[in-house]
Design an enzyme around this catalytic site. Sequence first.
Site, short mmCIF file in Angstrom:
data_model
loop_
_atom_site.label_atom_id
_atom_site.label_comp_id
_atom_site.label_asym_id
_atom_site.label_seq_id
_atom_site.Cartn_x
_atom_site.Cartn_y
_atom_site.Cartn_z
N SER A 87 -13.20 26.30 -26.67
CA SER A 87 -13.29 25.07 -27.46
C SER A 87 -12.16 25.05 -28.46
O SER A 87 -11.73 26.10 -28.95
CB SER A 87 -14.64 25.05 -28.18
OG SER A 87 -14.54 24.30 -29.38
N LYS A 139 -8.32 3.34 2.01
CA LYS A 139 -7.50 4.55 1.93
C LYS A 139 -7.69 5.40 0.68
O LYS A 139 -7.92 6.61 0.78
CB LYS A 139 -6.02 4.18 2.05
CG LYS A 139 -5.69 3.81 3.46
CD LYS A 139 -4.31 3.26 3.63
CE LYS A 139 -4.28 2.57 4.97
NZ LYS A 139 -5.26 1.45 5.05
N GLU A 175 -19.15 21.97 -14.59
CA GLU A 175 -19.45 20.62 -15.10
C GLU A 175 -18.62 19.58 -14.38
O GLU A 175 -19.08 18.49 -14.04
CB GLU A 175 -19.18 20.54 -16.60
CG GLU A 175 -20.11 21.41 -17.43
CD GLU A 175 -19.58 21.60 -18.85
OE1 GLU A 175 -19.36 20.60 -19.55
OE2 GLU A 175 -19.37 22.76 -19.25
N SER A 204 0.82 -1.22 0.00
CA SER A 204 0.00 0.00 0.00
C SER A 204 0.85 1.27 0.00
O SER A 204 0.32 2.37 0.01
CB SER A 204 -0.94 0.00 1.21
OG SER A 204 -0.21 -0.23 2.40
N ASN A 213 -2.22 -3.02 13.02
CA ASN A 213 -3.68 -2.87 12.96
C ASN A 213 -4.16 -1.64 13.74
O ASN A 213 -4.98 -0.86 13.26
CB ASN A 213 -4.38 -4.13 13.48
CG ASN A 213 -4.02 -5.34 12.64
OD1 ASN A 213 -3.42 -5.20 11.58
ND2 ASN A 213 -4.37 -6.52 13.12
N TYR A 220 -9.36 -7.24 12.32
CA TYR A 220 -8.70 -6.72 11.12
C TYR A 220 -8.72 -7.75 9.98
O TYR A 220 -8.52 -8.94 10.19
CB TYR A 220 -7.24 -6.33 11.41
CG TYR A 220 -6.55 -5.80 10.17
CD1 TYR A 220 -6.70 -4.47 9.79
CD2 TYR A 220 -5.81 -6.65 9.34
CE1 TYR A 220 -6.12 -3.99 8.62
CE2 TYR A 220 -5.23 -6.17 8.17
CZ TYR A 220 -5.39 -4.84 7.82
OH TYR A 220 -4.81 -4.37 6.65
N THR A 244 -40.55 25.33 -10.68
CA THR A 244 -40.84 23.96 -10.27
C THR A 244 -41.00 23.20 -11.58
O THR A 244 -41.48 23.79 -12.57
CB THR A 244 -42.14 23.85 -9.44
OG1 THR A 244 -43.23 24.29 -10.23
CG2 THR A 244 -42.09 24.68 -8.16
N HIS A 245 -40.57 21.97 -11.61
CA HIS A 245 -40.56 21.17 -12.85
C HIS A 245 -39.78 21.87 -13.96
O HIS A 245 -40.05 21.67 -15.14
CB HIS A 245 -41.98 20.87 -13.33
CG HIS A 245 -42.90 20.41 -12.25
ND1 HIS A 245 -43.06 19.07 -11.94
CD2 HIS A 245 -43.67 21.10 -11.38
CE1 HIS A 245 -43.92 18.96 -10.92
NE2 HIS A 245 -44.30 20.18 -10.56
N LYS A 262 -16.85 29.66 -28.32
CA LYS A 262 -17.28 29.00 -27.10
C LYS A 262 -16.60 29.52 -25.82
O LYS A 262 -15.43 29.84 -25.80
CB LYS A 262 -17.00 27.48 -27.18
CG LYS A 262 -17.92 26.72 -28.10
CD LYS A 262 -19.40 26.82 -27.75
CE LYS A 262 -19.75 26.01 -26.54
NZ LYS A 262 -19.75 24.57 -26.80
N1 ARG Z 1 -1.24 -1.58 5.15
C1 ARG Z 1 -2.18 -2.14 6.06
C2 ARG Z 1 -3.52 -1.45 5.90
O1 ARG Z 1 -3.52 -0.44 5.33
C3 ARG Z 1 -1.70 -1.94 7.47
C4 ARG Z 1 -2.21 -2.95 8.43
C5 ARG Z 1 -1.64 -4.28 8.08
N2 ARG Z 1 -1.93 -5.26 9.06
C6 ARG Z 1 -1.84 -6.56 8.79
N3 ARG Z 1 -2.09 -7.36 9.76
N4 ARG Z 1 -1.51 -7.00 7.62
O2 ARG Z 1 -4.53 -1.92 6.31
#
Ligand code: ARG
Length: 462
Positions: free
Chosen positions: A279, A327, A292, A25, A112, A319, A157-158, A285
């Site tokens: 444009s 994320k 938008e 990650s 965790n 977990y 309205t509408h 334009k």
């Molecule tokens: N990168 C993990 C997450 O974002 C961190 C926690 C990882 N914990 C584990 N037991 N693998 O959730």
Amino acid sequence: MMEKKLWGGRFEASLEAWVEEFGASIRFDQKLAKFDIQGSIAHVTMLGQTGIIEQAEADTIKAGLEELLAEYETGQLEFDVTNEDIHMNMESLLTEKIGPVAGKLHTARSRNDQVATDMHLYLKDKLHEVIEKLANLRQVLVHLAEEHVETVMPGYTHLQHAQPISFGHHLMAYYQMFTRDSERFTFNIQHADMSPLGAAALAGTTFPIDRQLTSDLMGFAKPYSNSLDAVSDRDFILEFLSNSSILMMHASRLCEEIINWCSHEYQFVTLSDTFSTGSSIMPQKKNPDMAELIRGKSGRVVGNLVGLLTVMKALPLAYNKDLQEDKEGMFDTAETITVAIDILAGMLESMTVHKDRMAVSTEKDFSNATELADYLASKGMPFRQAHEVVGKLVLECTKAGHYLQDIPLERYQEVTDLIEEDIYQALQSRTAVERRTSLGGTGFESVQHQIQQATAELNPDK
Ligand code: ARG
């Protein structure tokens, strides 16, 4: 050759690079770097104070973390995908810096509770930023409304002309929506303002940790009461995504109106060149791209909400790696809404409002039909009957190709002798707006009152 992982003890073979890439990650969770260090500093301070590790060791670790923070802030830290996530990257960088004593930092902690802590710190910070930006947008709306209390426009309205209203009133409706959004984000802080740290992997720890202390050191209101909940709760993020979706739905509605208003058919407003684009083929334009795009981006924000709800909905405690999927949507939403709020405020502040066009478009229509019915009702005719009488007159006008204000008094008096010369005044759109003084109505006084209330809400200390 087997490469050494922080968790490598029980493994005989290592992940293949592409598998490792899938699980990592660090590409996105490096946004948590600052908060990860902040959480670690609180944790190690607690480890030292409670005597779980030597004070001198705690001091060395803390100094190392502070150096890492400074290096991060000046863009000197390099992260490595083989260290999977921000937590293990930081620990590995710390080890490079201060040696094996770095390994004591993770005593009585798990990734965790660590990742949950980082997310709370990040979101709490963002929530304050969002609320501040919303206050600015609300202020912009109030200022604009102040200028346009007496600007008369068609109310719809509408999407059909319904009754004339004050443009200031229309703007203040959005003020109310964004105020509720702000209240929702403020409530959201309560659930972000809790410390999961010390829940460890899921069950708490045998070490004599002080969760209140770490919570205080990080500036949280309180520690989570249940360790399983602490590591698996993502409600604070779901609330944020949900609040953001509602906010973007409001922003999108306003943008849709702005897009209409600057079309050739309406010509109610002209956007500033600084918020418009051209444009590549049609030289004439001037497009409301930013409006938008806000309307469009409301889609991804709702998508992020649905995405995380779907991830969460069948997760057993506690977990699960699925939670790593919390994320990107959160970051994306936070980044999207903070810019969208600013763009919207800037666009409103810099646009030109064509009061005359707005007023003219209420003059050649039947949006004064209710006035005529109310006129008759106030002279004693039952409203239902008045409605019928006016309906017939509207039909007559449509056939003759004119409007209620064009009907001669003699014709009116043939229909009913309740109608007198003063009807022409009553049929003017300005009169129609001005007279709607009921609480929360579009009457000028009522709009002034709304503005006063809003100004007091925005400046509580004055
Ligand atoms: N990168 C993990 C997450 O974002 C961190 C926690 C990882 N914990 C584990 N037991 N693998 O959730």
